[in-house]
Design a protein around this motif. Sequence first.
Motif, PDB file in Angstrom:
ATOM      1  N   PHE A 296      56.529  25.014  36.083  1.00 14.57           N
ATOM      2  CA  PHE A 296      55.988  24.413  34.857  1.00 14.57           C
ATOM      3  C   PHE A 296      55.599  25.482  33.844  1.00 14.57           C
ATOM      4  O   PHE A 296      55.904  25.353  32.647  1.00 14.57           O
ATOM      5  N   TRP A 297      54.900  26.532  34.303  1.00  9.90           N
ATOM      6  CA  TRP A 297      54.456  27.578  33.397  1.00  9.90           C
ATOM      7  C   TRP A 297      55.411  28.777  33.349  1.00  9.90           C
ATOM      8  O   TRP A 297      55.119  29.766  32.684  1.00  9.90           O
ATOM      9  N   GLU A 298      56.525  28.660  34.047  1.00 12.13           N
ATOM     10  CA  GLU A 298      57.549  29.723  34.062  1.00 12.13           C
ATOM     11  C   GLU A 298      56.903  31.077  34.376  1.00 12.13           C
ATOM     12  O   GLU A 298      56.974  32.027  33.602  1.00 12.13           O
ATOM     13  N   CYS A 299      56.272  31.120  35.541  1.00 12.94           N
ATOM     14  CA  CYS A 299      55.548  32.312  35.955  1.00 12.94           C
ATOM     15  C   CYS A 299      55.841  32.625  37.410  1.00 12.94           C
ATOM     16  O   CYS A 299      56.522  31.852  38.096  1.00 12.94           O
ATOM     17  N   CYS A 300      55.308  33.742  37.873  1.00 14.97           N
ATOM     18  CA  CYS A 300      55.522  34.164  39.260  1.00 14.97           C
ATOM     19  C   CYS A 300      54.319  34.970  39.727  1.00 14.97           C
ATOM     20  O   CYS A 300      54.043  36.055  39.187  1.00 14.97           O
ATOM     21  N   GLY A 301      53.599  34.456  40.711  1.00 15.11           N
ATOM     22  CA  GLY A 301      52.406  35.133  41.191  1.00 15.11           C
ATOM     23  C   GLY A 301      51.240  34.962  40.236  1.00 15.11           C
ATOM     24  O   GLY A 301      51.358  34.315  39.191  1.00 15.11           O
ATOM     25  N   ALA A 302      50.096  35.565  40.563  1.00 14.77           N
ATOM     26  CA  ALA A 302      48.917  35.463  39.697  1.00 14.77           C
ATOM     27  C   ALA A 302      49.109  36.270  38.421  1.00 14.77           C
ATOM     28  O   ALA A 302      48.924  35.775  37.315  1.00 14.77           O
ATOM     29  N   PHE A 303      49.508  37.553  38.589  1.00 12.88           N
ATOM     30  CA  PHE A 303      49.738  38.409  37.430  1.00 12.88           C
ATOM     31  C   PHE A 303      51.136  39.022  37.419  1.00 12.88           C
ATOM     32  O   PHE A 303      51.456  39.837  36.568  1.00 12.88           O
ATOM     33  N   GLY A 304      51.973  38.632  38.377  1.00 12.17           N
ATOM     34  CA  GLY A 304      53.340  39.130  38.419  1.00 12.17           C
ATOM     35  C   GLY A 304      53.962  38.936  39.791  1.00 12.17           C
ATOM     36  O   GLY A 304      53.273  38.601  40.769  1.00 12.17           O
ATOM     37  N   PRO A 305      55.279  39.134  39.900  1.00  6.90           N
ATOM     38  CA  PRO A 305      55.995  38.926  41.167  1.00  6.90           C
ATOM     39  C   PRO A 305      55.472  39.764  42.333  1.00  6.90           C
ATOM     40  O   PRO A 305      55.583  39.349  43.493  1.00  6.90           O
ATOM     41  N   GLU A 306      54.883  40.930  42.036  1.00  5.54           N
ATOM     42  CA  GLU A 306      54.405  41.812  43.107  1.00  5.54           C
ATOM     43  C   GLU A 306      53.271  41.183  43.912  1.00  5.54           C
ATOM     44  O   GLU A 306      52.975  41.622  45.021  1.00  5.54           O
ATOM     45  N   ASP A 307      52.640  40.152  43.354  1.00  9.61           N
ATOM     46  CA  ASP A 307      51.574  39.460  44.099  1.00  9.61           C
ATOM     47  C   ASP A 307      52.108  38.804  45.368  1.00  9.61           C
ATOM     48  O   ASP A 307      51.338  38.514  46.287  1.00  9.61           O
ATOM     49  N   TRP A 308      53.434  38.577  45.427  1.00 12.18           N
ATOM     50  CA  TRP A 308      54.015  37.946  46.615  1.00 12.18           C
ATOM     51  C   TRP A 308      54.086  38.904  47.809  1.00 12.18           C
ATOM     52  O   TRP A 308      54.459  38.497  48.905  1.00 12.18           O
ATOM     53  N   ASN A 309      53.682  40.154  47.588  1.00 12.34           N
ATOM     54  CA  ASN A 309      53.517  41.083  48.711  1.00 12.34           C
ATOM     55  C   ASN A 309      52.383  40.646  49.630  1.00 12.34           C
ATOM     56  O   ASN A 309      52.295  41.096  50.781  1.00 12.34           O
ATOM     57  N   LEU A 310      51.508  39.775  49.113  1.00 10.61           N
ATOM     58  CA  LEU A 310      50.386  39.294  49.919  1.00 10.61           C
ATOM     59  C   LEU A 310      50.838  38.325  51.013  1.00 10.61           C
ATOM     60  O   LEU A 310      50.110  38.095  51.973  1.00 10.61           O
ATOM     61  N   ASN A 311      52.029  37.752  50.852  1.00  9.16           N
ATOM     62  CA  ASN A 311      52.535  36.795  51.831  1.00  9.16           C
ATOM     63  C   ASN A 311      53.343  37.503  52.912  1.00  9.16           C
ATOM     64  O   ASN A 311      54.172  38.368  52.607  1.00  9.16           O
TER      65      ASN A 311
END
Length: 271
Positions: free
Chosen positions: A150-165
Amino acid sequence: MSGKHFNVHEVGCCIKYFIFGFNIIFWLLGVAFLSVALWAWSEKGVLSNISSITDLGGFDPVWLFLVVGGVMFVLGFAGCIGALRENSFLLKFFSVFLGIIFFLELTTGVLAFVFKDWIKDQLKFFINNNIRAYRDDIDLQNLIDFTQEFWECCGAFGPEDWNLNIYFNCTETNLSREKCGVPFSCCTKDPAEDVINTQCGYDIRAKVELEQKTFIYTKGCVPQFEKWLQEHLTVVAGIFIGIALLQIFGICLAQNLLSDIEAVRESCLFT
Protein backbone atom coordinates in the motif's frame (compact mmCIF):
# COMPACT_ATOMS: atom_id res chain seq x y z
CA MET A 1 -64.02 24.06 42.05
CA SER A 2 -60.33 24.70 41.68
CA GLY A 3 -57.98 22.07 40.38
CA LYS A 4 -54.27 21.55 40.42
CA HIS A 5 -52.39 21.70 37.14
CA PHE A 6 -49.18 19.77 36.63
CA ASN A 7 -46.64 19.94 33.84
CA VAL A 8 -46.80 16.53 32.20
CA HIS A 9 -43.37 15.35 31.06
CA GLU A 10 -42.90 12.61 28.52
CA VAL A 11 -39.85 10.78 27.25
CA GLY A 12 -39.13 11.89 23.69
CA CYS A 13 -39.86 8.90 21.46
CA CYS A 14 -37.81 10.31 18.56
CA ILE A 15 -34.67 10.60 20.69
CA LYS A 16 -35.31 7.24 22.33
CA TYR A 17 -35.63 5.28 19.10
CA PHE A 18 -32.92 7.26 17.33
CA ILE A 19 -30.44 6.27 20.05
CA PHE A 20 -31.71 2.69 19.84
CA GLY A 21 -31.27 2.53 16.05
CA PHE A 22 -27.94 4.34 16.19
CA ASN A 23 -26.56 1.88 18.74
CA ILE A 24 -27.97 -1.30 17.26
CA ILE A 25 -25.80 -0.63 14.19
CA PHE A 26 -22.74 -0.38 16.45
CA TRP A 27 -23.80 -3.49 18.34
CA LEU A 28 -24.14 -5.49 15.10
CA LEU A 29 -20.76 -4.20 13.88
CA GLY A 30 -19.25 -5.24 17.22
CA VAL A 31 -20.71 -8.73 16.82
CA ALA A 32 -19.28 -8.89 13.28
CA PHE A 33 -15.78 -7.85 14.46
CA LEU A 34 -15.85 -10.37 17.32
CA SER A 35 -17.06 -13.11 14.97
CA VAL A 36 -14.23 -12.44 12.52
CA ALA A 37 -11.68 -12.48 15.36
CA LEU A 38 -12.97 -15.75 16.81
CA TRP A 39 -13.13 -17.31 13.33
CA ALA A 40 -9.51 -16.29 12.66
CA TRP A 41 -8.40 -17.77 15.98
CA SER A 42 -10.30 -21.00 15.33
CA GLU A 43 -8.61 -21.30 11.92
CA LYS A 44 -5.21 -20.93 13.60
CA GLY A 45 -6.12 -23.40 16.36
CA VAL A 46 -5.80 -20.80 19.11
CA LEU A 47 -9.20 -21.64 20.62
CA SER A 48 -8.12 -25.25 21.13
CA ASN A 49 -4.82 -24.16 22.67
CA ILE A 50 -5.25 -20.85 24.52
CA SER A 51 -1.60 -20.82 25.61
CA SER A 52 -0.60 -20.30 21.96
CA ILE A 53 -1.77 -16.67 22.27
CA THR A 54 1.52 -15.84 23.98
CA ASP A 55 3.65 -17.70 21.42
CA LEU A 56 3.57 -14.93 18.82
CA GLY A 57 6.59 -12.62 19.04
CA GLY A 58 4.96 -9.84 17.03
CA PHE A 59 1.56 -8.19 16.84
CA ASP A 60 -1.43 -10.40 16.12
CA PRO A 61 -3.97 -8.36 14.03
CA VAL A 62 -6.77 -10.47 15.53
CA TRP A 63 -6.33 -8.56 18.80
CA LEU A 64 -7.34 -5.37 16.99
CA PHE A 65 -10.61 -6.97 15.89
CA LEU A 66 -11.22 -8.28 19.43
CA VAL A 67 -10.63 -4.93 21.14
CA VAL A 68 -12.59 -2.85 18.62
CA GLY A 69 -15.37 -5.43 18.45
CA GLY A 70 -15.55 -5.73 22.24
CA VAL A 71 -15.79 -1.97 22.77
CA MET A 72 -18.43 -1.58 20.03
CA PHE A 73 -20.40 -4.54 21.41
CA VAL A 74 -20.46 -3.18 24.98
CA LEU A 75 -21.28 0.38 23.90
CA GLY A 76 -23.96 -0.75 21.45
CA PHE A 77 -25.55 -3.06 24.02
CA ALA A 78 -25.60 -0.39 26.74
CA GLY A 79 -27.01 2.22 24.36
CA CYS A 80 -29.69 -0.09 22.89
CA ILE A 81 -31.00 -1.52 26.15
CA GLY A 82 -30.61 1.79 27.99
CA ALA A 83 -32.73 3.63 25.40
CA LEU A 84 -35.31 0.88 24.90
CA ARG A 85 -35.85 0.19 28.62
CA GLU A 86 -35.27 3.81 29.68
CA ASN A 87 -32.56 2.53 32.01
CA SER A 88 -30.70 5.46 33.57
CA PHE A 89 -27.74 3.37 34.70
CA LEU A 90 -27.04 1.96 31.21
CA LEU A 91 -27.50 5.37 29.58
CA LYS A 92 -25.09 6.93 32.08
CA PHE A 93 -22.64 4.08 31.47
CA PHE A 94 -22.94 4.62 27.70
CA SER A 95 -22.47 8.37 28.03
CA VAL A 96 -19.50 8.17 30.43
CA PHE A 97 -17.80 5.35 28.47
CA LEU A 98 -18.18 7.29 25.22
CA GLY A 99 -16.84 10.40 26.95
CA ILE A 100 -13.79 8.50 28.23
CA ILE A 101 -13.07 7.18 24.72
CA PHE A 102 -13.38 10.71 23.31
CA PHE A 103 -11.03 12.06 26.00
CA LEU A 104 -8.48 9.30 25.34
CA GLU A 105 -8.60 9.97 21.59
CA LEU A 106 -8.10 13.70 22.18
CA THR A 107 -5.23 13.08 24.60
CA THR A 108 -3.60 10.62 22.19
CA GLY A 109 -3.81 13.16 19.36
CA VAL A 110 -2.21 15.91 21.45
CA LEU A 111 0.55 13.61 22.77
CA ALA A 112 1.23 12.28 19.25
CA PHE A 113 1.77 15.85 18.04
CA VAL A 114 3.98 16.82 21.01
CA PHE A 115 6.07 13.62 21.05
CA LYS A 116 6.39 13.06 17.29
CA ASP A 117 9.98 11.83 17.47
CA TRP A 118 9.21 9.37 20.26
CA ILE A 119 6.22 8.06 18.29
CA LYS A 120 8.48 7.65 15.26
CA ASP A 121 10.98 5.60 17.30
CA GLN A 122 8.18 3.45 18.73
CA LEU A 123 6.79 2.87 15.25
CA LYS A 124 10.22 1.74 14.06
CA PHE A 125 10.52 -0.60 17.05
CA PHE A 126 7.01 -1.96 16.41
CA ILE A 127 7.67 -2.65 12.70
CA ASN A 128 11.06 -4.24 13.34
CA ASN A 129 9.62 -6.44 16.07
CA ASN A 130 6.99 -7.67 13.63
CA ILE A 131 9.58 -8.19 10.91
CA ARG A 132 11.26 -10.69 13.25
CA ALA A 133 7.96 -12.58 13.61
CA TYR A 134 6.98 -12.31 9.92
CA ARG A 135 6.76 -16.07 9.33
CA ASP A 136 5.24 -16.87 12.73
CA ASP A 137 1.66 -15.88 11.98
CA ILE A 138 -0.23 -15.75 8.67
CA ASP A 139 -2.37 -12.75 9.74
CA LEU A 140 0.72 -10.78 10.73
CA GLN A 141 2.39 -11.75 7.45
CA ASN A 142 -0.63 -10.55 5.44
CA LEU A 143 -0.71 -7.28 7.41
CA ILE A 144 2.97 -6.55 6.71
CA ASP A 145 2.58 -7.45 3.03
CA PHE A 146 -0.46 -5.19 2.72
CA THR A 147 1.38 -2.31 4.43
CA GLN A 148 4.44 -2.62 2.19
CA GLU A 149 2.34 -2.87 -0.97
CA PHE A 150 0.00 0.00 0.00
CA TRP A 151 2.74 2.47 0.95
CA GLU A 152 5.26 1.07 -1.57
CA CYS A 153 7.89 0.57 1.10
CA CYS A 154 10.21 -2.10 2.47
CA GLY A 155 11.14 -2.51 6.13
CA ALA A 156 10.89 0.23 8.77
CA PHE A 157 13.53 2.50 7.23
CA GLY A 158 14.75 0.37 4.32
CA PRO A 159 15.22 -3.17 2.94
CA GLU A 160 18.20 -3.82 5.26
CA ASP A 161 15.75 -4.07 8.17
CA TRP A 162 14.88 -7.55 6.85
CA ASN A 163 18.23 -8.71 8.23
CA LEU A 164 16.34 -8.94 11.52
CA ASN A 165 14.38 -11.93 10.20
CA ILE A 166 16.04 -15.36 10.44
CA TYR A 167 14.86 -16.34 6.95
CA PHE A 168 15.94 -13.17 5.14
CA ASN A 169 19.21 -12.18 6.85
CA CYS A 170 22.51 -12.34 4.97
CA THR A 171 24.53 -14.29 7.55
CA GLU A 172 26.56 -17.30 6.45
CA THR A 173 24.68 -19.55 8.85
CA ASN A 174 21.38 -18.81 7.10
CA LEU A 175 20.51 -21.79 4.88
CA SER A 176 17.14 -20.42 3.76
CA ARG A 177 16.45 -19.91 0.07
CA GLU A 178 15.20 -16.44 1.02
CA LYS A 179 18.66 -15.50 2.33
CA CYS A 180 19.59 -11.89 1.59
CA GLY A 181 16.19 -11.30 0.07
CA VAL A 182 12.94 -9.53 0.90
CA PRO A 183 9.25 -10.54 0.81
CA PHE A 184 7.45 -10.25 -2.53
CA SER A 185 5.49 -7.27 -1.15
CA CYS A 186 8.70 -5.20 -1.37
CA CYS A 187 8.90 -5.73 -5.13
CA THR A 188 7.91 -3.02 -7.59
CA LYS A 189 4.85 -4.00 -9.60
CA ASP A 190 4.99 -4.71 -13.32
CA PRO A 191 1.59 -3.72 -14.85
CA ALA A 192 2.08 -6.39 -17.52
CA GLU A 193 2.18 -9.18 -14.92
CA ASP A 194 -1.20 -10.60 -13.89
CA VAL A 195 0.25 -13.22 -11.51
CA ILE A 196 2.30 -12.17 -8.49
CA ASN A 197 5.87 -13.47 -8.56
CA THR A 198 6.43 -14.51 -4.95
CA GLN A 199 10.13 -15.12 -5.63
CA CYS A 200 10.87 -11.66 -6.99
CA GLY A 201 12.73 -10.64 -3.82
CA TYR A 202 15.18 -13.57 -3.75
CA ASP A 203 18.86 -12.53 -3.37
CA ILE A 204 17.97 -8.92 -4.14
CA ARG A 205 19.92 -7.42 -1.23
CA ALA A 206 23.07 -9.11 -2.50
CA LYS A 207 22.97 -6.61 -5.38
CA VAL A 208 24.23 -3.01 -5.20
CA GLU A 209 21.69 -0.42 -3.99
CA LEU A 210 21.34 1.23 -7.40
CA GLU A 211 20.36 -2.09 -8.95
CA GLN A 212 17.96 -2.86 -6.09
CA LYS A 213 15.86 0.21 -6.96
CA THR A 214 14.92 -1.42 -10.26
CA PHE A 215 13.31 -4.40 -8.56
CA ILE A 216 12.18 -3.38 -5.04
CA TYR A 217 11.03 -0.40 -3.03
CA THR A 218 14.03 1.03 -1.20
CA LYS A 219 12.19 3.51 1.02
CA GLY A 220 11.14 2.47 4.52
CA CYS A 221 7.54 2.31 5.71
CA VAL A 222 8.00 4.93 8.46
CA PRO A 223 9.01 7.78 6.09
CA GLN A 224 6.46 6.61 3.51
CA PHE A 225 3.73 6.69 6.16
CA GLU A 226 4.77 10.24 7.12
CA LYS A 227 4.65 11.26 3.45
CA TRP A 228 1.20 9.65 2.98
CA LEU A 229 -0.09 11.38 6.13
CA GLN A 230 1.06 14.79 4.91
CA GLU A 231 -0.51 14.26 1.48
CA HIS A 232 -3.85 13.12 2.96
CA LEU A 233 -3.87 15.32 6.07
CA THR A 234 -7.20 16.95 5.20
CA VAL A 235 -8.95 13.60 4.68
CA VAL A 236 -7.46 12.08 7.86
CA ALA A 237 -8.36 15.19 9.91
CA GLY A 238 -11.89 15.13 8.45
CA ILE A 239 -12.36 11.48 9.45
CA PHE A 240 -11.20 12.10 13.01
CA ILE A 241 -13.36 15.23 13.33
CA GLY A 242 -16.34 13.27 11.97
CA ILE A 243 -15.80 10.49 14.52
CA ALA A 244 -15.44 13.06 17.32
CA LEU A 245 -18.67 14.83 16.30
CA LEU A 246 -20.53 11.50 16.24
CA GLN A 247 -19.31 10.75 19.75
CA ILE A 248 -20.32 14.20 21.02
CA PHE A 249 -23.69 13.82 19.28
CA GLY A 250 -24.20 10.42 20.96
CA ILE A 251 -23.32 11.83 24.38
CA CYS A 252 -25.71 14.78 23.91
CA LEU A 253 -28.56 12.49 22.84
CA ALA A 254 -27.99 10.19 25.81
CA GLN A 255 -27.91 13.14 28.22
CA ASN A 256 -31.10 14.55 26.65
CA LEU A 257 -32.88 11.22 27.07
CA LEU A 258 -31.61 10.98 30.66
CA SER A 259 -33.03 14.44 31.40
CA ASP A 260 -36.42 13.38 30.00
CA ILE A 261 -36.43 10.19 32.10
CA GLU A 262 -35.50 12.10 35.28
CA ALA A 263 -38.17 14.72 34.55
CA VAL A 264 -40.86 12.04 34.11
CA ARG A 265 -39.83 10.37 37.37
CA GLU A 266 -39.92 13.68 39.25
CA SER A 267 -43.34 14.54 37.84
CA CYS A 268 -44.64 11.13 38.96
CA LEU A 269 -43.49 11.86 42.53
CA PHE A 270 -45.59 15.03 42.72
CA THR A 271 -48.74 13.68 41.13
